[in-house]
Design an enzyme around this catalytic site. Structure first.
Site, PDB file in Angstrom:
ATOM      1  N   GLN A   1       0.825  -1.204   0.000  1.00  0.00           N
ATOM      2  CA  GLN A   1       0.000   0.000   0.000  1.00  0.00           C
ATOM      3  C   GLN A   1       0.863   1.260   0.000  1.00  0.00           C
ATOM      4  O   GLN A   1       0.334   2.362  -0.107  1.00  0.00           O
ATOM      5  CB  GLN A   1      -0.893   0.005   1.243  1.00  0.00           C
ATOM      6  CG  GLN A   1      -1.888  -1.149   1.312  1.00  0.00           C
ATOM      7  CD  GLN A   1      -2.605  -1.187   2.643  1.00  0.00           C
ATOM      8  OE1 GLN A   1      -2.006  -1.543   3.671  1.00  0.00           O
ATOM      9  NE2 GLN A   1      -3.874  -0.833   2.654  1.00  0.00           N
ATOM     10  N   ASN A   2       2.161   1.080   0.142  1.00  0.00           N
ATOM     11  CA  ASN A   2       3.067   2.209   0.317  1.00  0.00           C
ATOM     12  C   ASN A   2       3.472   2.833  -1.008  1.00  0.00           C
ATOM     13  O   ASN A   2       3.627   2.140  -2.015  1.00  0.00           O
ATOM     14  CB  ASN A   2       4.321   1.767   1.070  1.00  0.00           C
ATOM     15  CG  ASN A   2       3.993   1.238   2.455  1.00  0.00           C
ATOM     16  OD1 ASN A   2       2.946   1.557   3.002  1.00  0.00           O
ATOM     17  ND2 ASN A   2       4.886   0.433   3.005  1.00  0.00           N
TER      18      ASN A   2
ATOM     19  N   HIS B   1      -1.212   1.207  -4.501  1.00  0.00           N
ATOM     20  CA  HIS B   1      -1.692   2.584  -4.365  1.00  0.00           C
ATOM     21  C   HIS B   1      -0.781   3.597  -5.052  1.00  0.00           C
ATOM     22  O   HIS B   1      -0.839   4.789  -4.754  1.00  0.00           O
ATOM     23  CB  HIS B   1      -1.851   2.938  -2.882  1.00  0.00           C
ATOM     24  CG  HIS B   1      -2.959   2.184  -2.225  1.00  0.00           C
ATOM     25  ND1 HIS B   1      -3.083   2.085  -0.848  1.00  0.00           N
ATOM     26  CD2 HIS B   1      -4.012   1.497  -2.747  1.00  0.00           C
ATOM     27  CE1 HIS B   1      -4.162   1.356  -0.559  1.00  0.00           C
ATOM     28  NE2 HIS B   1      -4.730   0.989  -1.694  1.00  0.00           N
TER      29      HIS B   1
ATOM     30  N   ASP C   1       6.373   4.518  -1.199  1.00  0.00           N
ATOM     31  CA  ASP C   1       7.836   4.552  -1.275  1.00  0.00           C
ATOM     32  C   ASP C   1       8.342   3.393  -2.130  1.00  0.00           C
ATOM     33  O   ASP C   1       7.632   2.424  -2.388  1.00  0.00           O
ATOM     34  CB  ASP C   1       8.447   4.517   0.133  1.00  0.00           C
ATOM     35  CG  ASP C   1       8.142   3.225   0.879  1.00  0.00           C
ATOM     36  OD1 ASP C   1       8.640   2.161   0.459  1.00  0.00           O
ATOM     37  OD2 ASP C   1       7.405   3.269   1.886  1.00  0.00           O
TER      38      ASP C   1
ATOM     39  N   SER D   1      -2.926  -1.799   9.063  1.00  0.00           N
ATOM     40  CA  SER D   1      -4.084  -1.933   9.952  1.00  0.00           C
ATOM     41  C   SER D   1      -5.226  -2.660   9.272  1.00  0.00           C
ATOM     42  O   SER D   1      -6.223  -3.003   9.915  1.00  0.00           O
ATOM     43  CB  SER D   1      -4.555  -0.550  10.396  1.00  0.00           C
ATOM     44  OG  SER D   1      -4.913   0.238   9.268  1.00  0.00           O
TER      45      SER D   1
ATOM     46  N   GLY E   1       2.704  -4.461   8.951  1.00  0.00           N
ATOM     47  CA  GLY E   1       2.589  -3.026   9.113  1.00  0.00           C
ATOM     48  C   GLY E   1       1.362  -2.398   8.488  1.00  0.00           C
ATOM     49  O   GLY E   1       1.406  -1.236   8.099  1.00  0.00           O
TER      50      GLY E   1
END
Length: 220
Positions: A96-97, A114, A99, A186, A184
């Site tokens: 989902q990051n 994403h 970076d 939720s 990491g």
């Protein structure tokens, strides 16, 4: 012997040890920033509103700061461990990051669900990445893409659909996984969090997170 298939599903907590902020939870930046103002498609695609450029500039300020932070930091040990596991397992990373730390660490099959903050795109064709100038990465109002539209970050804003092609790749990897490892995240952002319910019977699910995680299905 065919390698076992592992899917790592990673969220902002994966990059916390690299020095990047988390977005949700007790210390999440969404507790102090207005999501609608800095990360929503409704704020970016604001039409003829008199404050449209002001809204867009607020979003650019947020993402310019975020991408400078990404460039200033590096992958942590967790990113490198996942990359090294490719020696013994068939690894897919669904992140989902925004970076690029999984890729920098050496992972070769990364699905950036994403988007990627260190790339640009056009407002008219937001699913086609454009390169950035790493020496001058900030986007400004008036910066134009080749199609003539305003350049924006190559990320999925809130209220914006995930690229269908990436979603199908993520679904395929999830359905084939022997192990599905959440790191990491939720598991509160959909449709990404719904991937966990798509695992096959017998797939073992592991969750690595010090905080509370919302599991949409019972872990197997």
């Amino acid at each position: 012997m065919e390698k076992k298939k592992i899917v790592f599903f990673t969220g902002a907590g994966m990059s916390r040890e690299s020095g990047l902020p988390v977005f949700r939870g007790h210390e999440g930046i969404w507790n102090r920033l207005d999501v609608e103002r800095v990360a929503s498609a409704r704020s970016w695609y604001c039409g003829r509103r008199s404050d449209c450029n002001e809204r867009r500039q607020a979003m650019l300020d947020f993402f310019n700061t975020l991408r400078r932070a990404i460039m200033a930091h590096s992958p942590n040990e967790g990113h490198h461990i996942i990359a090294e596991l490719e020696k013994d397992f068939d690894i897919t990373v669904i992140t989902q990051n925004g970076d690029d730390y999984h890729t920098r660490a050496g992972s070769t099959n990364v699905i950036y669900l994403h988007g990627e903050a260190l790339k640009n795109t056009s407002s008219a064709n937001p699913y086609r990445p454009l390169p950035i100038d790493t020496d001058n990465p900030d986007i400004r109002i008036g910066d134009k893409a080749p199609d003539g539209s305003q350049i924006r970050p190559f990320v999925i804003y809130f209220d914006e659909n995930i690229d269908k092609r990436l979603w199908q790749k993520a679904l395929q990897a999830t359905r084939q996984a022997d192990y599905f490892v959440v790191v990491g995240s939720s598991m509160l952002v959909f449709p990404a969090a719904d991937l966990l319910s798509k695992t096959k019977s017998g797939c073992r699910v592991f969750v690595i997170d010090p905080g509370e995680v919302n599991l949409p299905v019972q872990s197997r």
